[in-house]
Design an enzyme around this catalytic site. Structure first.
Site, PDB file in Angstrom:
ATOM      1  N   TYR A 136      35.598 -13.286  13.081  1.00 56.85           N
ATOM      2  CA  TYR A 136      36.465 -13.341  11.938  1.00 56.85           C
ATOM      3  C   TYR A 136      35.110 -13.631  10.902  1.00 56.85           C
ATOM      4  O   TYR A 136      34.509 -14.312  10.912  1.00 56.85           O
ATOM      5  CB  TYR A 136      37.187 -14.665  12.059  1.00 56.85           C
ATOM      6  CG  TYR A 136      37.735 -15.213  10.712  1.00 56.85           C
ATOM      7  CD1 TYR A 136      37.916 -14.197   9.458  1.00 56.85           C
ATOM      8  CD2 TYR A 136      38.353 -16.534  10.384  1.00 56.85           C
ATOM      9  CE1 TYR A 136      38.572 -14.592   8.359  1.00 56.85           C
ATOM     10  CE2 TYR A 136      38.895 -16.847   9.294  1.00 56.85           C
ATOM     11  CZ  TYR A 136      39.215 -15.882   7.976  1.00 56.85           C
ATOM     12  OH  TYR A 136      39.643 -16.111   7.130  1.00 56.85           O
ATOM     13  N   LYS A 164      38.750  -9.577  12.678  1.00 61.36           N
ATOM     14  CA  LYS A 164      39.213  -9.816  11.511  1.00 61.36           C
ATOM     15  C   LYS A 164      38.727  -9.822  10.142  1.00 61.36           C
ATOM     16  O   LYS A 164      37.531 -10.687  10.204  1.00 61.36           O
ATOM     17  CB  LYS A 164      40.140 -11.219  11.357  1.00 61.36           C
ATOM     18  CG  LYS A 164      40.929 -11.667  10.024  1.00 61.36           C
ATOM     19  CD  LYS A 164      41.372 -13.170   9.951  1.00 61.36           C
ATOM     20  CE  LYS A 164      41.902 -13.297   8.823  1.00 61.36           C
ATOM     21  NZ  LYS A 164      42.255 -14.726   8.675  1.00 61.36           N
TER      22      LYS A 164
END
EC number: 4.3.3.7
Length: 294
Positions: A136, A164
């Site tokens: 992320y 992400k």
């Protein structure tokens, strides 16, 4: 293929509170509403889930409750981020133990490691836990920005399956697609730019707005996945003001305000986040009306 399992609109779930405690009844109802709205997965205890102000016990309980409620209907990607590698491993192990399908691990924040430090952080988690792991990257929050070169190295590890990307920089995705290989899963972490992200070869979005409008967000993402760009643009135009309105104050306060208007949960957030400022509430309500929610 991993991409066939992790794709589409995947809400970053809020954690509802009532009287200072996690409101488990409301959380279960939120999960059911998202699944009924057609989402393709769920992310509990991420940034939007206020993981930084949950106790370890609460964090684990929310993951367990999400997995139990979902009951295999959609994949669960459990938040497992920490700026301590040992703690991230512990959270990832718990996610695997309770049956999560993957974990989402934010780049270490505050201590601001080098690119080599970030590589070793994720490699240690990869080596310790046999569970799909998503990197992320959200430099606006963490103060560090993982490079495409580091991602290329990480993509060679068996359990690091994708990213992400909450940078909003659409140039990155083409390089990641070329550098990390065809199995690399690319999920946007930025609702407003998700249309462009998908056009560049992305596979989905981990969405804040879906907390408020799961049906519309699912329709948008289904159009994108099917290459129906005109339809995707229709939903983009309908949702874009809501995407922006949900960040007019510190997240997730605006999202919880919007959800409270729909009777889904209280507005309660935990300090140091405070309730959505009065001055931005009219803009949120107008954006909700434009999205067909009021």
């Amino acid at each position: 293929m991993v991409q066939s399992h992790f794709k589409g609109v995947i809400p970053a779930l809020v954690t509802p509170f009532r009287d200072g405690e996690v409101d488990e009844k409301a959380f279960v109802a939120l999960v059911e509403r998202q699944i009924a709205g057609g989402v393709h997965g769920l992310v509990p205890v991420g940034t939007t889930g206020e993981t930084s102000t949950l106790s370890h016990e609460e964090h684990r309980r929310v993951v367990e409750l999400c997995v139990k409620t979902t009951a295999g209907r959609v994949p669960v990607i459990a938040g497992a981020g920490s700026n301590s590698t040992d703690e991230a491993i512990e959270l990832a192990r718990h996610a695997k133990t309770v049956g999560a399908d993957a974990c989402l691990v934010v780049t270490p924040y505050y201590n601001r490691p080098s690119q080599e430090g970030m590589y070793q952080h994720y490699k240690a988690i990869n080596d310790a836990v046999e569970l799909p792991i998503f990197v992320y990257n959200v430099p606006g929050r963490t103060g560090v920005d993982i490079s495409n070169d580091t991602l290329e190295r990480l993509a060679k590890l068996p359990n690091i399956v994708g990213i992400k990307d909450a940078t909003g920089d659409l140039t990155r995705i083409s390089f990641q697609r070329l550098m990390c290989g065809p199995e690399w899963v690319m999920l946007s972490g930025d609702d407003p730019t998700a249309l462009g992200y998908m056009a560049h070869g992305g596979h989905g979005v981990i969405s804040v707005t879906s907390n408020v409008a799961p049906d519309a967000c699912s329709a948008f993402m289904n159009a994108c996945m099917q290459g129906e760009w005109e339809k995707g643009l229709y939903w983009q135009d309908r949702l874009v003001r809501l995407h922006k309105a949900l960040f007019l104050d510190s997240s997730p306060a605006p999202t919880k305000f919007a959800m409270a208007q729909l009777g889904l949960c209280t507005e309660d957030v935990r300090l140091p986040i405070t309730a959505c400022a009065e001055g931005v509430r009219p803009a949120i309500l107008e954006a909700m009306r434009e999205a067909g929610l009021r």
